[in-house]
Design a protein around this motif. Structure first.
Motif, PDB file in Angstrom:
ATOM      1  N   VAL A   7       5.093   8.159   8.047  1.00  0.00           N
ATOM      2  CA  VAL A   7       5.300   6.575   8.295  1.00  0.00           C
ATOM      3  C   VAL A   7       4.038   6.202   9.255  1.00  0.00           C
ATOM      4  O   VAL A   7       3.994   6.829  10.117  1.00  0.00           O
ATOM      5  CB  VAL A   7       6.487   6.036   8.803  1.00  0.00           C
ATOM      6  CG1 VAL A   7       6.435   4.433   9.173  1.00  0.00           C
ATOM      7  CG2 VAL A   7       7.596   6.611   8.069  1.00  0.00           C
ATOM      8  N   ASN A   8       3.157   5.177   8.689  1.00  0.00           N
ATOM      9  CA  ASN A   8       1.908   4.851   9.165  1.00  0.00           C
ATOM     10  C   ASN A   8       1.835   3.278   9.492  1.00  0.00           C
ATOM     11  O   ASN A   8       2.312   2.684   8.521  1.00  0.00           O
ATOM     12  CB  ASN A   8       0.565   5.369   8.659  1.00  0.00           C
ATOM     13  CG  ASN A   8       0.538   6.697   9.110  1.00  0.00           C
ATOM     14  OD1 ASN A   8       0.414   7.361  10.052  1.00  0.00           O
ATOM     15  ND2 ASN A   8       0.732   7.774   7.800  1.00  0.00           N
ATOM     16  N   LEU A   9       1.087   2.998  10.420  1.00  0.00           N
ATOM     17  CA  LEU A   9       0.982   1.301  10.191  1.00  0.00           C
ATOM     18  C   LEU A   9       0.094   0.988   9.201  1.00  0.00           C
ATOM     19  O   LEU A   9      -0.871   1.539   8.767  1.00  0.00           O
ATOM     20  CB  LEU A   9       0.328   0.547  11.684  1.00  0.00           C
ATOM     21  CG  LEU A   9       1.122   0.625  12.891  1.00  0.00           C
ATOM     22  CD1 LEU A   9       0.269   0.085  13.889  1.00  0.00           C
ATOM     23  CD2 LEU A   9       2.212  -0.289  12.553  1.00  0.00           C
ATOM     24  N   ASP A  10       0.596  -0.026   8.466  1.00  0.00           N
ATOM     25  CA  ASP A  10      -0.379  -0.482   7.122  1.00  0.00           C
ATOM     26  C   ASP A  10      -1.733  -0.934   7.966  1.00  0.00           C
ATOM     27  O   ASP A  10      -1.504  -2.217   8.517  1.00  0.00           O
ATOM     28  CB  ASP A  10       0.276  -1.744   6.313  1.00  0.00           C
ATOM     29  CG  ASP A  10      -0.309  -1.789   5.229  1.00  0.00           C
ATOM     30  OD1 ASP A  10      -1.561  -1.621   5.222  1.00  0.00           O
ATOM     31  OD2 ASP A  10      -0.052  -2.456   4.163  1.00  0.00           O
ATOM     32  N   PRO A  11      -2.702  -0.472   7.595  1.00  0.00           N
ATOM     33  CA  PRO A  11      -4.025  -1.142   8.203  1.00  0.00           C
ATOM     34  C   PRO A  11      -4.352  -2.454   7.788  1.00  0.00           C
ATOM     35  O   PRO A  11      -5.207  -3.068   8.731  1.00  0.00           O
ATOM     36  CB  PRO A  11      -5.277  -0.037   7.518  1.00  0.00           C
ATOM     37  CG  PRO A  11      -4.572   0.452   6.227  1.00  0.00           C
ATOM     38  CD  PRO A  11      -3.224   0.807   6.749  1.00  0.00           C
ATOM     39  N   HIS A  12      -3.823  -2.762   6.583  1.00  0.00           N
ATOM     40  CA  HIS A  12      -4.181  -4.171   6.299  1.00  0.00           C
ATOM     41  C   HIS A  12      -3.198  -5.190   7.034  1.00  0.00           C
ATOM     42  O   HIS A  12      -3.666  -6.483   7.124  1.00  0.00           O
ATOM     43  CB  HIS A  12      -3.904  -4.356   4.872  1.00  0.00           C
ATOM     44  CG  HIS A  12      -4.689  -3.330   4.031  1.00  0.00           C
ATOM     45  ND1 HIS A  12      -6.052  -3.169   3.871  1.00  0.00           N
ATOM     46  CD2 HIS A  12      -4.270  -2.348   3.246  1.00  0.00           C
ATOM     47  CE1 HIS A  12      -6.311  -2.136   3.352  1.00  0.00           C
ATOM     48  NE2 HIS A  12      -5.607  -1.607   2.829  1.00  0.00           N
ATOM     49  N   GLN A  13      -1.893  -4.949   7.317  1.00  0.00           N
ATOM     50  CA  GLN A  13      -1.366  -5.726   8.343  1.00  0.00           C
ATOM     51  C   GLN A  13      -1.126  -7.191   7.586  1.00  0.00           C
ATOM     52  O   GLN A  13      -1.179  -8.262   8.521  1.00  0.00           O
ATOM     53  CB  GLN A  13      -1.714  -5.867   9.647  1.00  0.00           C
ATOM     54  CG  GLN A  13      -1.305  -4.464  10.328  1.00  0.00           C
ATOM     55  CD  GLN A  13       0.390  -4.280  10.582  1.00  0.00           C
ATOM     56  OE1 GLN A  13       0.898  -5.365  10.818  1.00  0.00           O
ATOM     57  NE2 GLN A  13       0.576  -3.012  10.200  1.00  0.00           N
ATOM     58  N   GLN A  14      -0.831  -7.343   6.309  1.00  0.00           N
ATOM     59  CA  GLN A  14      -0.557  -8.511   5.822  1.00  0.00           C
ATOM     60  C   GLN A  14       0.355  -9.399   6.274  1.00  0.00           C
ATOM     61  O   GLN A  14       1.437  -8.952   6.400  1.00  0.00           O
ATOM     62  CB  GLN A  14      -0.702  -8.510   4.143  1.00  0.00           C
ATOM     63  CG  GLN A  14      -1.869  -7.913   3.572  1.00  0.00           C
ATOM     64  CD  GLN A  14      -1.639  -7.816   2.080  1.00  0.00           C
ATOM     65  OE1 GLN A  14      -0.565  -7.685   1.427  1.00  0.00           O
ATOM     66  NE2 GLN A  14      -2.711  -8.117   1.450  1.00  0.00           N
ATOM     67  N   GLY A  15       0.164 -10.593   7.027  1.00  0.00           N
ATOM     68  CA  GLY A  15       1.270 -11.304   7.415  1.00  0.00           C
ATOM     69  C   GLY A  15       1.776 -10.798   8.763  1.00  0.00           C
ATOM     70  O   GLY A  15       2.772 -11.341   9.405  1.00  0.00           O
ATOM     71  N   GLY A  16       1.150  -9.842   9.527  1.00  0.00           N
ATOM     72  CA  GLY A  16       1.561  -9.161  10.586  1.00  0.00           C
ATOM     73  C   GLY A  16       1.052 -10.402  11.907  1.00  0.00           C
ATOM     74  O   GLY A  16       0.135 -11.144  11.649  1.00  0.00           O
ATOM     75  N   THR A  17       1.678 -10.124  12.993  1.00  0.00           N
ATOM     76  CA  THR A  17       1.341 -10.804  14.092  1.00  0.00           C
ATOM     77  C   THR A  17       0.697 -10.124  15.073  1.00  0.00           C
ATOM     78  O   THR A  17       0.830  -8.813  15.144  1.00  0.00           O
ATOM     79  CB  THR A  17       2.912 -11.332  14.702  1.00  0.00           C
ATOM     80  OG1 THR A  17       3.677 -10.423  15.003  1.00  0.00           O
ATOM     81  CG2 THR A  17       3.311 -12.481  13.761  1.00  0.00           C
ATOM     82  N   ALA A  18      -0.033 -10.553  16.003  1.00  0.00           N
ATOM     83  CA  ALA A  18      -0.727 -10.018  16.938  1.00  0.00           C
ATOM     84  C   ALA A  18       0.090  -9.309  17.960  1.00  0.00           C
ATOM     85  O   ALA A  18      -0.140  -8.088  18.419  1.00  0.00           O
ATOM     86  CB  ALA A  18      -1.734 -10.889  17.845  1.00  0.00           C
ATOM     87  N   LYS A  19       1.256  -9.906  18.235  1.00  0.00           N
ATOM     88  CA  LYS A  19       2.240  -9.390  19.110  1.00  0.00           C
ATOM     89  C   LYS A  19       3.372  -8.407  18.229  1.00  0.00           C
ATOM     90  O   LYS A  19       3.928  -8.854  17.412  1.00  0.00           O
ATOM     91  CB  LYS A  19       3.108 -10.340  19.857  1.00  0.00           C
ATOM     92  CG  LYS A  19       2.215 -10.946  21.155  1.00  0.00           C
ATOM     93  CD  LYS A  19       3.052 -11.837  21.852  1.00  0.00           C
ATOM     94  CE  LYS A  19       2.235 -12.163  22.983  1.00  0.00           C
ATOM     95  NZ  LYS A  19       3.190 -12.966  23.923  1.00  0.00           N
ATOM     96  N   ARG A  20       3.193  -7.037  18.467  1.00  0.00           N
ATOM     97  CA  ARG A  20       3.988  -6.181  17.421  1.00  0.00           C
ATOM     98  C   ARG A  20       4.288  -5.019  18.806  1.00  0.00           C
ATOM     99  O   ARG A  20       3.286  -4.664  19.266  1.00  0.00           O
ATOM    100  CB  ARG A  20       3.328  -5.830  16.262  1.00  0.00           C
ATOM    101  CG  ARG A  20       2.007  -5.125  16.242  1.00  0.00           C
ATOM    102  CD  ARG A  20       1.816  -4.857  14.925  1.00  0.00           C
ATOM    103  NE  ARG A  20       0.289  -4.442  14.675  1.00  0.00           N
ATOM    104  CZ  ARG A  20      -0.743  -5.025  14.597  1.00  0.00           C
ATOM    105  NH1 ARG A  20      -0.627  -6.485  14.261  1.00  0.00           N
ATOM    106  NH2 ARG A  20      -1.763  -4.637  14.531  1.00  0.00           N
TER     107      ARG A  20
END
Length: 267
Positions: free
Chosen positions: A199-212
């Motif tokens: 499991v890795n962070l998706d580098p594209h982070q579509q729709g992600g928030t700065a605060k995670r």
């Protein structure tokens, strides 16, 4: 069973998994097709590694968990667990259930969804409309997909994008607000009764928030059939996002990062 990414007859050589040291934590990643024993061996070079302690959740989950603060904002989390009277396929299917993910992590998670993404092992799809459609797992030499048919159809396997919506967390005198981020999940079957999952962070982070919760994340999960039971070992190396977990707070396994990094790896 659920669609997987690739299949191999046996684990990859342990020599291909880099060791985690206090000086190499930045950019460290777990590699695919590794056994639980080789992952644990790769962590032995750390100067400090907290021992596993017994944990029992209110939902009945039991196992051993540990959380170790590394250099800077980096954290190592580990867990061991035995799933009684079940198969590796049943454990995997349970983990890949969005409904169960929400139930197990109801303290932190508002919504969890999984999206299947197909990739071709032999050629990049340069015509993908956006980043979510592109292959994000590189072709691995010597690996064949379970999806190849008798006609040697070289269709790729499946990877998963896991979208998480997290509840707002209180930090000092404020709140983080609702947090969103994406993870990619690769599922590699080893032989007939073992799985290696990354499991890795998706580098594209579509729709992600700065605060995670994390700025970087790499989690390994190994499933091995042991008679009627399943042995589960998980390890995660992650960089805490200090917008969510300020330096003012003492990091421990009961905080948001410890909960999600340590107990969060307990399936």
């Amino acid at each position: 069973g659920i669609p997987i990414t690739t299949y191999r007859d046996d684990y990859e050589s342990p020599s291909l998994q880099p060791a985690l040291t206090d000086d190499t934590v930045e950019g460290f990643l777990f590699h695919r097709f590794q056994s639980p024993s080789s992952i644990q061996a790769s962590l032995e070079s750390l100067k400090k590694r907290n021992p596993l302690k017994k944990f029992r959740g209110k939902d009945g989950r039991r196992g051993m968990v540990s959380s170790t603060k590394l250099n800077g904002d980096w954290v190592l989390a580990e867990s061991k667990q035995v799933a009684v009277n079940c198969t590796v396929d049943e454990v995997l299917t349970a983990y890949m259930s969005a409904e169960l993910q929400e139930q197990w992590n109801e303290k932190d998670v508002i919504k969890c969804t999984f999206h299947q993404i197909q990739y071709d092992e032999d050629e990049e799809d340069s015509n993908a409309k956006d980043s979510s459609e592109r292959r994000i797992v590189p072709r691995i030499p010597g690996v064949r997909s379970l999806h190849r048919n008798d006609n040697n159809d070289k269709s790729g396997g499946i990877i998963y994008r896991q979208d998480l919506v997290l509840k707002s967390q209180r930090v000092i005198r404020s709140h983080t607000g609702i947090m969103r981020y994406c993870q990619s999940v690769t599922i590699d079957k080893i032989g007939q009764d073992k799985y290696s999952v990354l499991v890795n962070l998706d580098p594209h982070q579509q729709g992600g928030t700065a605060k995670r919760p994390f700025e970087s994340l790499s989690v390994y999960v190994g499933l091995q059939q042991a008679g009627k039971n399943v042995n589960i070992y998980a390890a995660g190396v992650m960089k805490v996002n200090r917008n969510v977990v300020p330096n003012l707070l003492i990091f421990d396994a009961s905080g948001i990062a410890g909960s999600m990094a340590g107990k969060g790896t307990l399936w």
